[in-house]
Design a protein around this motif. Structure first.
Motif, PDB file in Angstrom:
ATOM      1  N   THR A  61       0.885  -1.252   0.033  1.00 18.55           N
ATOM      2  CA  THR A  61      -0.047   0.006  -0.076  1.00 18.55           C
ATOM      3  C   THR A  61       0.929   1.108   0.277  1.00 18.55           C
ATOM      4  N   THR A  62       1.866   1.217   0.747  1.00 18.00           N
ATOM      5  CA  THR A  62       2.707   2.618   0.959  1.00 18.00           C
ATOM      6  C   THR A  62       3.609   2.621  -0.686  1.00 18.00           C
ATOM      7  N   ALA A  63       4.081   1.379  -1.043  1.00 17.47           N
ATOM      8  CA  ALA A  63       4.749   1.259  -2.216  1.00 17.47           C
ATOM      9  C   ALA A  63       3.912   1.972  -3.342  1.00 17.47           C
ATOM     10  N   ALA A  64       2.671   1.544  -3.600  1.00 19.93           N
ATOM     11  CA  ALA A  64       1.888   2.240  -4.436  1.00 19.93           C
ATOM     12  C   ALA A  64       1.680   3.763  -4.280  1.00 19.93           C
ATOM     13  N   LEU A  65       1.374   4.286  -3.003  1.00 18.68           N
ATOM     14  CA  LEU A  65       1.534   5.796  -2.799  1.00 18.68           C
ATOM     15  C   LEU A  65       2.795   6.097  -3.060  1.00 18.68           C
ATOM     16  N   GLU A  66       3.962   5.608  -2.774  1.00 22.34           N
ATOM     17  CA  GLU A  66       5.341   6.190  -2.981  1.00 22.34           C
ATOM     18  C   GLU A  66       5.487   6.498  -4.646  1.00 22.34           C
ATOM     19  N   ALA A  67       4.749   5.321  -5.434  1.00 19.13           N
ATOM     20  CA  ALA A  67       4.890   5.632  -6.837  1.00 19.13           C
ATOM     21  C   ALA A  67       4.154   6.778  -7.610  1.00 19.13           C
ATOM     22  N   VAL A  79      10.503   7.419  -0.355  1.00 17.98           N
ATOM     23  CA  VAL A  79      10.253   6.734   0.709  1.00 17.98           C
ATOM     24  C   VAL A  79       9.112   7.573   1.745  1.00 17.98           C
ATOM     25  N   SER A  80       8.358   6.826   2.256  1.00 17.82           N
ATOM     26  CA  SER A  80       7.152   7.465   2.878  1.00 17.82           C
ATOM     27  C   SER A  80       7.306   7.133   4.534  1.00 17.82           C
ATOM     28  N   PHE A  81       6.758   8.000   5.219  1.00 23.04           N
ATOM     29  CA  PHE A  81       6.758   8.149   6.596  1.00 23.04           C
ATOM     30  C   PHE A  81       5.371   8.337   7.187  1.00 23.04           C
ATOM     31  N   ALA A  82       5.543   8.099   8.615  1.00 22.21           N
ATOM     32  CA  ALA A  82       4.152   8.425   9.384  1.00 22.21           C
ATOM     33  C   ALA A  82       3.610   9.955   9.306  1.00 22.21           C
ATOM     34  N   THR A 217       6.793  12.340   2.934  1.00 20.76           N
ATOM     35  CA  THR A 217       7.580  11.648   1.912  1.00 20.76           C
ATOM     36  C   THR A 217       8.902  12.255   1.934  1.00 20.76           C
ATOM     37  N   VAL A 218       9.936  11.355   1.284  1.00 21.04           N
ATOM     38  CA  VAL A 218      11.162  12.007   0.738  1.00 21.04           C
ATOM     39  C   VAL A 218      11.270  11.479  -0.551  1.00 21.04           C
ATOM     40  N   ALA A 266      -2.248   5.582   4.281  1.00 24.44           N
ATOM     41  CA  ALA A 266      -1.593   5.498   3.032  1.00 24.44           C
ATOM     42  C   ALA A 266      -2.545   5.667   1.903  1.00 24.44           C
ATOM     43  N   HIS A 267      -3.620   4.569   2.182  1.00 23.08           N
ATOM     44  CA  HIS A 267      -4.673   4.564   1.168  1.00 23.08           C
ATOM     45  C   HIS A 267      -5.388   5.662   1.098  1.00 23.08           C
ATOM     46  N   ARG A 268      -5.710   6.197   2.169  1.00 19.00           N
ATOM     47  CA  ARG A 268      -6.628   7.333   2.419  1.00 19.00           C
ATOM     48  C   ARG A 268      -5.707   8.542   1.620  1.00 19.00           C
ATOM     49  N   ILE A 269      -4.399   8.723   1.729  1.00 13.50           N
ATOM     50  CA  ILE A 269      -3.909   9.777   1.091  1.00 13.50           C
ATOM     51  C   ILE A 269      -3.770   9.610  -0.376  1.00 13.50           C
ATOM     52  N   ALA A 270      -3.724   8.303  -0.869  1.00 17.24           N
ATOM     53  CA  ALA A 270      -3.217   7.745  -2.134  1.00 17.24           C
ATOM     54  C   ALA A 270      -4.772   8.327  -3.100  1.00 17.24           C
ATOM     55  N   VAL A 271      -5.925   8.110  -2.512  1.00 13.01           N
ATOM     56  CA  VAL A 271      -7.184   8.570  -3.036  1.00 13.01           C
ATOM     57  C   VAL A 271      -7.062   9.954  -3.149  1.00 13.01           C
ATOM     58  N   GLY A 272      -6.812  10.517  -1.994  1.00  9.38           N
ATOM     59  CA  GLY A 272      -7.007  12.141  -2.105  1.00  9.38           C
ATOM     60  C   GLY A 272      -6.220  12.611  -3.023  1.00  9.38           C
ATOM     61  N   ALA A 273      -4.954  11.958  -3.306  1.00  7.23           N
ATOM     62  CA  ALA A 273      -4.071  12.693  -4.258  1.00  7.23           C
ATOM     63  C   ALA A 273      -4.592  12.745  -5.621  1.00  7.23           C
ATOM     64  N   GLU A 274      -5.624  11.869  -5.918  1.00 10.67           N
ATOM     65  CA  GLU A 274      -6.050  11.828  -7.325  1.00 10.67           C
ATOM     66  C   GLU A 274      -6.691  13.304  -7.731  1.00 10.67           C
TER      67      GLU A 274
END
Length: 419
Positions: A61-67, A79-82, A217-218, A266-274
């Motif tokens: 899940t974090t890997a998909a967000l990092e991409a 790389v993602s962080f809390a 993220t960094v 991570a999932h919430r952020i990934a959807v919001g990023a759209e």
């Protein structure tokens, strides 16, 4: 194949990674451990092969967000962080050592300023400079200088750093250039364009966008050759040298320190990023309209916003940030208006310590997020006691303007109140 635009790329990022069962979003993977059928394969993942071992170092899940973030920043890896602060702490504590010198903008977020104090206690020398002019940064470079750090737009004074000039200086001097891109987001600005080695984003703000998840993220832009950085551990001097820095951040800053981003946020952020670009454009337009309206209001002494022609870095901001000026501003109330009385009369605006939300948020900056700094440091940053930080959201423009007008009408300046 033609490269897709910003929003199209983010919208379709997950499904182009062959998501399970044909889903269009990468699902949440809450498992803390990952098993392998063969022990040699497990060992290979520990030794550098792509894969997952223990959730502290990341999940699918974090890997998909990092991409997604890597694509946003045109970087090579993320790389993602809390939290964003965990991301910054990882950068500073893993890439700097006792006796090193860090050059930092004097116009920085309050918690970042506190972190710099911790670094100094650990033996890292820190010098604060006015980063709106790269010549100030150049004048402060020392023999032991290793890194230069700045935010794109300062919070809450809205000073805009000389991002391109600092980037040129860092390239010429072999310094690690770190940019905090939180206030602009990758939609308005990419750190790579200024020559940054590393770009930090607080995902809690505009990228996530809805005020319901923390993350940071960094991103490595691939522009810095880490062979020239003396603080890379021997264990991470493997493979292309452009990847050494981020590998060390992940191993020493994420694995060892444990500031892991969990699957659900991570999932919430990934959807919001759209919807980042759509939200950011709306918030920036609202902020510009509100700033122009408040600038001439008798209840307002000063508006700090790069979109106003009187702002010291107005032209620079317009050139760097897609012709937009961000969604954060600072307003100083006219003499005699109590900032607490004014804030309490706002009804649409939310009184909260956050920014980058879909809702407009406000707080008295000197009395809250910058209280710990003390009056001298606040004065150096240009934070007046009456300064109110406003993070503009995506509400209807007319409703925001009416809300501020009503609150100001209920709190007239001292000269009018006594007349």
């Amino acid at each position: 194949m033609k490269k897709n635009g910003f929003t199209t790329t983010i919208l379709h990022s997950d499904r182009r990674l062959d998501v399970e069962h044909g889903a269009v979003h990468k699902p949440m993977h809450p498992s803390s451990e990952y098993a392998y059928a063969q022990s040699r394969e497990l060992a290979a993942v520990f030794q550098g092969k792509a894969g997952f071992t223990y959730a502290r170092q990341g999940t699918p899940t974090t890997a998909a967000l990092e991409a997604k973030v890597t694509a946003m920043e045109d970087g090579v890896a993320t790389v993602s962080f809390a939290t964003g602060m965990a991301a910054l702490a990882a950068i500073f504590t893993t890439l700097l050592r006792r006796g090193d010198h860090l050059l930092c903008s004097q116009h920085i977020f309050g918690n970042t300023n506190s972190l710099l104090g911790t670094l100094q206690e650990l033996g890292v020398e820190v010098t604060l400079v006015d980063a709106t002019d790269a010549r100030n940064v150049a004048a402060a470079v020392q023999g032991n200088t290793r890194m230069v750090f700045t935010e794109t737009i300062a919070n809450p004074g809205t000073q805009v750093a000389d991002l391109m000039g600092i980037g040129q200086l860092c390239r010429q001097s072999g310094l690690v250039y770190v940019i905090d891109n939180t206030l602009t987001s990758p939609w308005l600005f990419k750190g790579r364009d200024a020559g940054a080695a590393l770009v930090m984003n607080s995902l809690s703000k505009y990228i996530g966008g809805h005020g319901h998840a923390l993350g940071g993220t960094v991103t490595d832009t691939g522009l810095f050759d880490w062979q020239g950085h003396p603080n890379i551990f021997e264990a991470y001097r493997k493979g292309p040298s452009t990847s050494w820095g981020l590998t060390q951040i992940k191993k020493k800053g994420l694995r060892d320190m444990g500031g892991t981003l969990a699957a659900e946020p991570a999932h919430r952020i990934a959807v919001g990023a759209e919807t980042l670009a759509l939200r950011m454009d709306r918030a920036c337009a609202n902020a510009l309209a509100l700033a122009r309206h408040l600038q001439g209001h008798p209840g307002i002494a000063r508006v700090h916003y790069p979109g106003l022609p009187g702002h010291a870095q107005h032209e620079r901001a317009g050139q760097l940030f897609r012709g937009r000026y961000g969604a954060l501003m600072g307003i100083e109330l006219a003499e005699g208006i109590d900032c607490f009385d004014f804030l309490d009369r706002l009804s649409v605006v939310v009184l909260a310590t956050h920014l980058g939300d879909t809702r407009t948020l406000a707080l008295p900056a000197a009395h809250t997020i910058y209280h710990e700094m003390g009056p001298a440091r606040r004065a150096q940053m240009g934070i007046a006691d009456s300064l109110i930080r406003v993070s503009v959201g995506i509400e209807d423009e007319a409703d925001l303007i009416a809300d501020f007008d009503a609150a100001l009408q209920a709190c007239p300046p001292a000269s009018k109140a006594g007349s």
